[in-house]
Design a protein around this motif. Structure first.
Motif, PDB file in Angstrom:
ATOM      1  N   GLU A 139       0.852  -1.265   0.078  1.00 31.72           N
ATOM      2  CA  GLU A 139       0.147   0.010   0.081  1.00 31.72           C
ATOM      3  C   GLU A 139       0.870   1.269  -0.059  1.00 31.72           C
ATOM      4  O   GLU A 139       0.581   2.124   0.962  1.00 31.72           O
ATOM      5  CB  GLU A 139      -0.969   0.033   1.074  1.00 31.72           C
ATOM      6  CG  GLU A 139      -1.864  -1.407   1.123  1.00 31.72           C
ATOM      7  CD  GLU A 139      -3.042  -1.097   1.937  1.00 31.72           C
ATOM      8  OE1 GLU A 139      -3.627   0.045   2.071  1.00 31.72           O
ATOM      9  OE2 GLU A 139      -3.466  -2.140   2.517  1.00 31.72           O
ATOM     10  N   ASN A 140       1.685   1.285  -0.887  1.00 31.11           N
ATOM     11  CA  ASN A 140       2.567   2.361  -1.114  1.00 31.11           C
ATOM     12  C   ASN A 140       3.550   3.010  -0.010  1.00 31.11           C
ATOM     13  O   ASN A 140       3.740   4.180   0.317  1.00 31.11           O
ATOM     14  CB  ASN A 140       1.743   3.642  -1.600  1.00 31.11           C
ATOM     15  CG  ASN A 140       1.134   3.615  -2.934  1.00 31.11           C
ATOM     16  OD1 ASN A 140       1.807   3.292  -4.048  1.00 31.11           O
ATOM     17  ND2 ASN A 140      -0.137   3.964  -3.080  1.00 31.11           N
ATOM     18  N   GLY A 141       4.075   2.035   0.586  1.00 28.81           N
ATOM     19  CA  GLY A 141       4.974   2.342   1.812  1.00 28.81           C
ATOM     20  C   GLY A 141       4.259   2.395   3.106  1.00 28.81           C
ATOM     21  O   GLY A 141       4.711   2.486   4.319  1.00 28.81           O
ATOM     22  N   ALA A 142       2.942   1.999   3.286  1.00 27.69           N
ATOM     23  CA  ALA A 142       2.188   2.170   4.493  1.00 27.69           C
ATOM     24  C   ALA A 142       2.669   0.822   5.515  1.00 27.69           C
ATOM     25  O   ALA A 142       2.470   1.190   6.725  1.00 27.69           O
ATOM     26  CB  ALA A 142       0.659   1.858   4.159  1.00 27.69           C
ATOM     27  N   SER A 166       1.330   3.922   8.845  1.00 30.49           N
ATOM     28  CA  SER A 166       0.111   4.518   8.357  1.00 30.49           C
ATOM     29  C   SER A 166      -1.090   4.379   9.365  1.00 30.49           C
ATOM     30  O   SER A 166      -1.098   3.320  10.113  1.00 30.49           O
ATOM     31  CB  SER A 166      -0.204   4.281   6.898  1.00 30.49           C
ATOM     32  OG  SER A 166      -1.511   4.764   6.734  1.00 30.49           O
ATOM     33  N   GLN A 167      -1.802   5.186   9.649  1.00 28.85           N
ATOM     34  CA  GLN A 167      -3.198   5.170  10.236  1.00 28.85           C
ATOM     35  C   GLN A 167      -3.902   4.165   9.342  1.00 28.85           C
ATOM     36  O   GLN A 167      -3.976   4.030   8.270  1.00 28.85           O
ATOM     37  CB  GLN A 167      -3.971   6.266  10.447  1.00 28.85           C
ATOM     38  CG  GLN A 167      -3.230   7.131  11.301  1.00 28.85           C
ATOM     39  CD  GLN A 167      -4.190   8.541  11.544  1.00 28.85           C
ATOM     40  OE1 GLN A 167      -4.833   8.572  12.040  1.00 28.85           O
ATOM     41  NE2 GLN A 167      -3.603   9.888  11.165  1.00 28.85           N
ATOM     42  N   PRO A 168      -5.064   3.399   9.664  1.00 22.67           N
ATOM     43  CA  PRO A 168      -5.814   2.417   9.182  1.00 22.67           C
ATOM     44  C   PRO A 168      -6.783   2.870   8.264  1.00 22.67           C
ATOM     45  O   PRO A 168      -7.254   4.194   8.264  1.00 22.67           O
ATOM     46  CB  PRO A 168      -6.643   1.766  10.225  1.00 22.67           C
ATOM     47  CG  PRO A 168      -6.838   2.817  11.338  1.00 22.67           C
ATOM     48  CD  PRO A 168      -5.444   3.559  11.327  1.00 22.67           C
ATOM     49  N   GLN A 190       1.177  10.401   5.432  1.00 19.82           N
ATOM     50  CA  GLN A 190       2.134  10.879   4.668  1.00 19.82           C
ATOM     51  C   GLN A 190       3.266   9.859   4.681  1.00 19.82           C
ATOM     52  O   GLN A 190       4.226   9.875   5.284  1.00 19.82           O
ATOM     53  CB  GLN A 190       2.719  12.190   5.381  1.00 19.82           C
ATOM     54  CG  GLN A 190       1.854  13.200   5.473  1.00 19.82           C
ATOM     55  CD  GLN A 190       1.940  14.227   4.197  1.00 19.82           C
ATOM     56  OE1 GLN A 190       2.650  14.163   3.616  1.00 19.82           O
ATOM     57  NE2 GLN A 190       0.760  14.934   3.939  1.00 19.82           N
ATOM     58  N   VAL A 191       3.151   8.781   3.726  1.00 17.08           N
ATOM     59  CA  VAL A 191       3.967   7.691   3.694  1.00 17.08           C
ATOM     60  C   VAL A 191       4.425   7.597   2.131  1.00 17.08           C
ATOM     61  O   VAL A 191       3.876   8.069   1.349  1.00 17.08           O
ATOM     62  CB  VAL A 191       3.436   6.345   4.105  1.00 17.08           C
ATOM     63  CG1 VAL A 191       3.281   6.713   5.663  1.00 17.08           C
ATOM     64  CG2 VAL A 191       2.232   6.099   3.405  1.00 17.08           C
ATOM     65  N   ASN A 192       5.658   6.975   1.919  1.00 22.00           N
ATOM     66  CA  ASN A 192       5.731   6.658   0.324  1.00 22.00           C
ATOM     67  C   ASN A 192       6.504   5.534   0.449  1.00 22.00           C
ATOM     68  O   ASN A 192       7.140   5.060   1.310  1.00 22.00           O
ATOM     69  CB  ASN A 192       6.421   8.094  -0.211  1.00 22.00           C
ATOM     70  CG  ASN A 192       7.626   8.326   0.227  1.00 22.00           C
ATOM     71  OD1 ASN A 192       8.687   7.740   0.310  1.00 22.00           O
ATOM     72  ND2 ASN A 192       7.399   9.426   1.160  1.00 22.00           N
ATOM     73  N   GLN A 224      -6.275  18.442   5.525  1.00 23.26           N
ATOM     74  CA  GLN A 224      -6.685  17.552   6.486  1.00 23.26           C
ATOM     75  C   GLN A 224      -5.765  16.436   6.935  1.00 23.26           C
ATOM     76  O   GLN A 224      -6.072  15.494   7.743  1.00 23.26           O
ATOM     77  CB  GLN A 224      -7.861  16.718   5.995  1.00 23.26           C
ATOM     78  CG  GLN A 224      -9.347  17.518   5.782  1.00 23.26           C
ATOM     79  CD  GLN A 224      -9.606  18.411   6.964  1.00 23.26           C
ATOM     80  OE1 GLN A 224     -10.086  17.703   8.070  1.00 23.26           O
ATOM     81  NE2 GLN A 224      -9.921  19.508   6.764  1.00 23.26           N
ATOM     82  N   GLY A 225      -4.466  16.597   6.493  1.00 21.62           N
ATOM     83  CA  GLY A 225      -3.470  15.655   6.865  1.00 21.62           C
ATOM     84  C   GLY A 225      -3.236  14.552   5.946  1.00 21.62           C
ATOM     85  O   GLY A 225      -2.337  13.601   6.606  1.00 21.62           O
ATOM     86  N   GLY A 226      -4.010  14.422   4.885  1.00 26.06           N
ATOM     87  CA  GLY A 226      -3.708  13.531   4.149  1.00 26.06           C
ATOM     88  C   GLY A 226      -2.777  13.438   3.038  1.00 26.06           C
ATOM     89  O   GLY A 226      -2.012  14.621   2.727  1.00 26.06           O
ATOM     90  N   HIS A 227      -2.484  12.642   2.337  1.00 27.89           N
ATOM     91  CA  HIS A 227      -1.485  12.746   1.252  1.00 27.89           C
ATOM     92  C   HIS A 227      -2.105  11.792   0.028  1.00 27.89           C
ATOM     93  O   HIS A 227      -2.797  10.772   0.179  1.00 27.89           O
ATOM     94  CB  HIS A 227      -0.114  11.848   1.655  1.00 27.89           C
ATOM     95  CG  HIS A 227       0.817  11.919   0.714  1.00 27.89           C
ATOM     96  ND1 HIS A 227       1.338  12.986   0.350  1.00 27.89           N
ATOM     97  CD2 HIS A 227       1.808  10.941   0.070  1.00 27.89           C
ATOM     98  CE1 HIS A 227       2.450  12.714  -0.599  1.00 27.89           C
ATOM     99  NE2 HIS A 227       2.785  11.791  -0.673  1.00 27.89           N
TER     100      HIS A 227
END
Length: 288
Positions: free
Chosen positions: A75-78, A106-108, A196-198, A180-183
């Motif tokens: 999941e893209n670095g999660a 990451s958060q769920p 904010q993961v990659n 809202q703190g998302g990416h």
């Protein structure tokens, strides 16, 4: 296939790869042209780490299908999934999950679904989230079989979306999610909402773990074709951009140790990985 490369170099190489459109053909999801090279990597004990937007469930099925025993990044670095057989000692700040240690970044998923529902209706109407698609709809969008569609539905962290609006509207949407703190990441078929993961940060974390556990410095080759691969490609010692049938090469800031393949999908993957190994063998590493 045999590698004519320095054995010490081969013992410290890590290969990180995107799947859809890179190792797997964009239309058929086949990796047949890369099968021999994958087998050679395993014979040489070079870890082949899938670093992809796919779910844990999808990756477990994928690894089993090609008898691949290596960590994988979902999941893209999660999250990074580390087989206990290869990492007997539990890494710091990881959790235990069956046969794996899992390092989560990451958060769920539920958090991001809730955030999407808080957007203005006119923005919500510009997207079709995975969570609102049936398995049949998902298969129609992706070309996946029903069984693979079920696996793709089992997301744990981010939420992919089919974009229905214009590019200008997409910029507004991204600004709202970011506030809202998302990416937001642009993948090959969907945009992905998450933390904010990659792929790049997770690759670096895993490389550091290999360095710590083996007491050797490792070198990375990363292969990808889309915008959500950029962080991974920028952070690798060698970046391989695999030609896509549906979009241009993703733009990179780096200027050294870059390979752009002439061929697409798994044929391009083989072309690019062999060229990357040659760069490390003949020229050394000038990046990272």
């Amino acid at each position: 296939m045999r590698f004519q490369h320095d054995k010490k170099l081969l013992s410290t190489i890590l290969v990180f790869t995107d799947l859809d459109g890179t190792l797997l053909d964009h239309d058929t999801y086949s990796l047949a042209p890369a099968r021999e090279l994958i087998d050679t990597l395993q014979e040489c004990k070079i870890p082949l780490v899938a670093n992809t937007s796919k779910t844990r469930a999808e990756l477990l099925s994928f690894q089993k299908s090609i008898m691949l025993q290596a960590p994988f990044i979902s999941e893209n670095g999660a999250a990074i999934h580390l087989p206990k057989t290869q990492f007997p000692r539990q890494p710091q700040n990881s959790v235990e999950s069956g046969e794996f240690w899992v390092k989560q970044f990451s958060q769920p998923r539920a958090h991001w679904i809730s955030l999407l529902k808080q957007l203005a209706p006119e923005l919500q109407n510009l997207t079709q989230p995975f969570s609102q698609m049936s398995v049949e709809q998902l298969c129609q969008e992706t070309g996946l079989t029903f069984d693979n569609g079920l696996l793709a539905h089992q997301r744990e962290y981010g939420e992919p979306l089919k974009w229905l609006g214009s590019e200008d509207e997409k910029h507004v949407f991204i600004d709202k999610i970011t506030a809202q703190g998302g990416h937001v990441l642009q993948g090959g078929r969907f945009i992905h909402i998450g933390d904010q993961v990659n792929k790049g940060d997770s690759m670096i974390w895993l490389k550091d773990l290999y360095n710590q556990t083996s007491k050797q410095n490792h070198t990375t080759i990363a292969l990808g074709d889309s915008h959500n691969d950029i962080d991974m490609l920028e952070a690798a010692d060698v970046a391989v951009l695999v030609k896509s049938p549906v979009h241009q090469f993703p733009p990179l800031r780096r200027t050294t140790n870059i390979i752009k393949t002439q061929n697409k999908g798994p044929v391009g993957w083989v072309e690019g990985l062999l060229a990357g190994l040659d760069i490390l063998n003949n020229q050394g590493v000038s990046h990272g």
